[in-house]
Design a protein around this motif. Structure first.
Motif, PDB file in Angstrom:
ATOM      1  N   HIS A 150       0.823  -1.202   0.000  1.00  0.00           N
ATOM      2  CA  HIS A 150       0.000   0.000   0.000  1.00  0.00           C
ATOM      3  C   HIS A 150       0.859   1.254   0.000  1.00  0.00           C
ATOM      4  O   HIS A 150       0.470   2.269   0.545  1.00  0.00           O
ATOM      5  CB  HIS A 150      -0.937   0.003   1.207  1.00  0.00           C
ATOM      6  N   SER A 151       1.993   1.168  -0.627  1.00  0.00           N
ATOM      7  CA  SER A 151       2.955   2.280  -0.669  1.00  0.00           C
ATOM      8  C   SER A 151       3.087   2.932   0.701  1.00  0.00           C
ATOM      9  O   SER A 151       3.534   2.304   1.641  1.00  0.00           O
ATOM     10  CB  SER A 151       2.602   3.290  -1.753  1.00  0.00           C
ATOM     11  N   ASN A 152       2.660   4.189   0.822  1.00  0.00           N
ATOM     12  CA  ASN A 152       2.894   4.864   2.097  1.00  0.00           C
ATOM     13  C   ASN A 152       1.629   5.037   2.912  1.00  0.00           C
ATOM     14  O   ASN A 152       1.507   5.964   3.688  1.00  0.00           O
ATOM     15  CB  ASN A 152       3.576   6.199   1.843  1.00  0.00           C
ATOM     16  N   HIS A 153       0.707   4.157   2.738  1.00  0.00           N
ATOM     17  CA  HIS A 153      -0.561   4.304   3.444  1.00  0.00           C
ATOM     18  C   HIS A 153      -0.468   3.819   4.879  1.00  0.00           C
ATOM     19  O   HIS A 153      -0.820   2.704   5.203  1.00  0.00           O
ATOM     20  CB  HIS A 153      -1.666   3.555   2.716  1.00  0.00           C
ATOM     21  N   TRP A 181       1.836  14.585   5.047  1.00  0.00           N
ATOM     22  CA  TRP A 181       3.041  15.010   4.318  1.00  0.00           C
ATOM     23  C   TRP A 181       4.275  14.785   5.169  1.00  0.00           C
ATOM     24  O   TRP A 181       4.212  14.869   6.396  1.00  0.00           O
ATOM     25  CB  TRP A 181       2.962  16.500   3.989  1.00  0.00           C
ATOM     26  N   ASP A 182       5.393  14.551   4.510  1.00  0.00           N
ATOM     27  CA  ASP A 182       6.672  14.496   5.197  1.00  0.00           C
ATOM     28  C   ASP A 182       7.074  15.944   5.501  1.00  0.00           C
ATOM     29  O   ASP A 182       7.187  16.761   4.592  1.00  0.00           O
ATOM     30  CB  ASP A 182       7.691  13.817   4.274  1.00  0.00           C
ATOM     31  N   ALA A 183       7.287  16.241   6.781  1.00  0.00           N
ATOM     32  CA  ALA A 183       7.539  17.633   7.177  1.00  0.00           C
ATOM     33  C   ALA A 183       8.939  18.117   6.795  1.00  0.00           C
ATOM     34  O   ALA A 183       9.213  19.315   6.852  1.00  0.00           O
ATOM     35  CB  ALA A 183       7.317  17.807   8.675  1.00  0.00           C
ATOM     36  N   GLY A 214       8.346  17.770   2.329  1.00  0.00           N
ATOM     37  CA  GLY A 214       7.117  18.283   1.732  1.00  0.00           C
ATOM     38  C   GLY A 214       6.453  17.289   0.802  1.00  0.00           C
ATOM     39  O   GLY A 214       5.481  17.600   0.130  1.00  0.00           O
ATOM     40  N   GLN A 215       6.977  16.037   0.782  1.00  0.00           N
ATOM     41  CA  GLN A 215       6.395  15.012  -0.082  1.00  0.00           C
ATOM     42  C   GLN A 215       5.068  14.516   0.510  1.00  0.00           C
ATOM     43  O   GLN A 215       4.977  14.310   1.722  1.00  0.00           O
ATOM     44  CB  GLN A 215       7.382  13.850  -0.183  1.00  0.00           C
ATOM     45  N   CYS A 216       4.073  14.330  -0.368  1.00  0.00           N
ATOM     46  CA  CYS A 216       2.800  13.794   0.113  1.00  0.00           C
ATOM     47  C   CYS A 216       2.955  12.304   0.355  1.00  0.00           C
ATOM     48  O   CYS A 216       3.329  11.556  -0.542  1.00  0.00           O
ATOM     49  CB  CYS A 216       1.690  14.052  -0.897  1.00  0.00           C
ATOM     50  N   LEU A 217       2.690  11.848   1.572  1.00  0.00           N
ATOM     51  CA  LEU A 217       2.855  10.435   1.909  1.00  0.00           C
ATOM     52  C   LEU A 217       1.547   9.669   1.766  1.00  0.00           C
ATOM     53  O   LEU A 217       1.537   8.480   1.509  1.00  0.00           O
ATOM     54  CB  LEU A 217       3.363  10.295   3.348  1.00  0.00           C
ATOM     55  N   GLN A 218       0.459  10.351   1.981  1.00  0.00           N
ATOM     56  CA  GLN A 218      -0.819   9.656   1.915  1.00  0.00           C
ATOM     57  C   GLN A 218      -1.976  10.616   1.722  1.00  0.00           C
ATOM     58  O   GLN A 218      -1.990  11.721   2.270  1.00  0.00           O
ATOM     59  CB  GLN A 218      -1.050   8.860   3.209  1.00  0.00           C
TER      60      GLN A 218
HETATM   61  C1  LIG Z   1       7.053   6.411   0.380  1.00  0.00           C
HETATM   62  O1  LIG Z   1       7.707   7.489   1.045  1.00  0.00           O
HETATM   63  C2  LIG Z   1       9.102   7.552   0.879  1.00  0.00           C
HETATM   64  C3  LIG Z   1       9.625   8.731   1.676  1.00  0.00           C
HETATM   65  O2  LIG Z   1       9.096   8.686   2.966  1.00  0.00           O
HETATM   66  C4  LIG Z   1       9.462   7.685  -0.609  1.00  0.00           C
HETATM   67  O3  LIG Z   1      10.851   7.678  -0.766  1.00  0.00           O
HETATM   68  C5  LIG Z   1       8.812   6.576  -1.385  1.00  0.00           C
HETATM   69  O4  LIG Z   1       9.012   6.794  -2.764  1.00  0.00           O
HETATM   70  C6  LIG Z   1       7.312   6.511  -1.131  1.00  0.00           C
HETATM   71  N1  LIG Z   1       6.743   5.351  -1.793  1.00  0.00           N
HETATM   72  C7  LIG Z   1       5.704   5.405  -2.608  1.00  0.00           C
HETATM   73  C8  LIG Z   1       5.310   4.119  -3.261  1.00  0.00           C
HETATM   74  O5  LIG Z   1       5.103   6.441  -2.818  1.00  0.00           O
END
Ligand SMILES: *[C@@H]1O[C@H](CO)[C@@H](O)[C@H](O)[C@H]1NC(C)=O
Ligand SMILES: *[C@@H]1O[C@H](CO)[C@@H](O)[C@H](O)[C@H]1NC(C)=O
Ligand SMILES: *[C@@H]1O[C@H](CO)[C@@H](O)[C@H](O)[C@H]1NC(C)=O
Length: 413
Positions: free
Chosen positions: A75-78, A370-372, A375-379
């Motif tokens: 589930h990736s980052n869920h 989000w990763d603080a 800034g990447q969206c995690l879920q």
């Molecule tokens: C999940 O998050 C990490 C960073 O926390 C990132 O490197 C990775 O690409 C993400 N995986 C997916 C499948 O989005």
């Protein structure tokens, strides 16, 4: 029609054990568990903190975490899953708040009630009835968590017992709607902010008005105490923020600089800084000791709807009607990340207490984690079919609650 709140719980493991013949449970959060986490090292770390996991259980726990890790991979980052959809009120929700541990929460509603919920079971524990109009602002007296204050469009504020639902006091005196409120840190006072341009302090023991803070020329929409409770800050549609002496009601500083309505005003953790957000598309950073403006944070293309500090005061996050959020360094005042992905206004933003995640709620019907740092969206937290106007982490950062108006019916999940 019905209106709901959603709860999202992060992954973790639940330990069951026996102590003097009684079955007990303990949950351990695995907030940072990811596909690349070294499970053996993690188990070692858990064992050091949790004497409950004896050497004979090591393999079992390792397997459990590996299985969780595999699921996460799929589930990736869920890391948060939709835990409960609650049919909360007959009419839309206004605001939601969790108690410190997150084991119960409250919802305010246009149906004139405030409801108290058990987080784990989704069970309604109590309905607080008595207001004659919309219950707009709701708060627990955290960290104690034994009292609730409700502020209503009926111009009154009520104080309630969490345990029995009994109304201790009705605070009367405002001449217009109450839209914000806060307990002081000692939980001896409640402050209320009103459309009548004043704020009032109330004694929660005897129910009497202690002070009226008069000085704004328009609605007060935000209100907060400093950590020791000596100062109270109000943000107003008159474009200014006033810092007051909570003991005497004297004006200490008036923060003048924004050229539109204030949407948020808060202290950082050590109360040395004040962050204000405004409809003028900027946030301003002020020195709390002298009330001088230190920086203007720019970049948003539309109104700022919410802003916050992380708990160490190193980072600032801003949410805007332009559909983006931004992270600024409090030291350099530079934008270090732009959070893009929402397809509507972002009305709420907050850091988790650990400071490594941000939560946003949007009119696009989703909340996002989000990763603080990056800034990447995690879920993307999906589950609502209408605008999200309220969302919050609990103190441990493993529970998220989101409030929305829903145009169709839902079942409990
Ligand atoms: C999940 O998050 C990490 C960073 O926390 C990132 O490197 C990775 O690409 C993400 N995986 C997916 C499948 O989005
Ligand atoms: C949160 O609420 C629950 C249920 O009323 C209570 O048992 C718990 O002690 C509260 N925790 C805190 C920290 O307020
Ligand atoms: C709150 O404000 C008062 C007055 O400025 C100050 O003495 C006190 O230290 C402040 N509290 C904190 C936690 O900074």
């Amino acid at each position: 029609m019905c209106f709901i709140a959603c709860l999202f719980i992060s992954v973790g493991i639940m330990l069951e054990y026996e102590k003097s013949g009684e079955l007990k449970t303990k949950s351990i959060d695995l907030l940072d568990l990811g596909p690349s986490t070294d499970v053996s090292a993690l188990v070692e770390e858990i064992q050091q903190a949790e004497p409950l996991i004896t050497a004979s259980r090591t393999e079992q726990v390792k397997l459990l975490i590996q299985r969780l890790q595999e699921k996460l991979g799929q589930h990736s980052n869920h890391t948060f899953y939709l835990f409960k959809v609650l049919r909360a009120h007959i009419l839309p929700l206004t605001n939601v708040a969790l108690n410190k541990s997150g084991s119960c929460f409250i919802t305010g509603s246009y149906d004139r009630t405030c409801k108290l919920w058990d987080t784990a079971s989704g069970e309604e524990l109590n309905t607080l009835e008595g207001h004659r109009n919309v219950v707009y602002a709701v708060a627990f007296n955290n960290p104690y968590g034994d009292k609730i204050a409700t502020g209503s469009f009926d111009k009154t504020c009520k104080l309630w017992s969490v345990e029995t639902g009994q109304c201790y006091h009705t605070f009367r005196g405002h001449r217009a709607e109450i839209v914000c409120l806060s307990f002081n840190p000692q939980s001896t006072l409640v402050a209320t902010g009103s459309m009548d341009t004043t704020a009032k302090l109330w004694n929660i023991q005897n129910g009497e008005e202690v002070l009226t803070l008069t000085g704004h020329s328009a609605e007060i929409v935000s209100l907060s105490f400093n950590t020791s409770g000596d100062r109270i800050m109000t943000g107003s549609f008159d474009h200014t923020v006033i810092v007051w002496d909570a003991g005497t009601g004297r004006k200490v500083h008036t923060l003048i600089g924004h050229c539109a309505e204030i949407s948020s005003a808060l202290f950082n953790w050590d109360c040395s800084l004040i962050l204000t957000g405004s409809m003028d598309k900027t946030c301003m950073l002020w020195d709390a000791t002298n009330g001088k403006c230190m920086a203007t944070l720019t970049g948003h293309e539309d109104e700022i709807l919410d802003s916050c500090f992380d708990y160490t005061g190193k980072l600032i996050a801003t949410a805007s009607a332009d559909g983006t959020a931004r992270i600024f360094s409090a030291a350099t005042r530079k934008c270090i990340a732009k959070l893009e992905g929402h397809e509507g206004d972002i009305s709420k933003i907050s850091f988790n207490p650990q400071g490594n995640r941000l939560l946003t709620g949007s009119s696009d019907k989703t909340a996002r984690i989000w990763d603080a740092q990056t800034g990447q969206c995690l879920q993307v937290l999906e589950g609502h079919t209408d605008e999200i106007f309220s969302c919050a982490f609990n103190y441990k950062g493993n529970i998220v609650i989101t409030g929305s108006v829903e145009p169709r019916s839902w079942r409990l999940q």
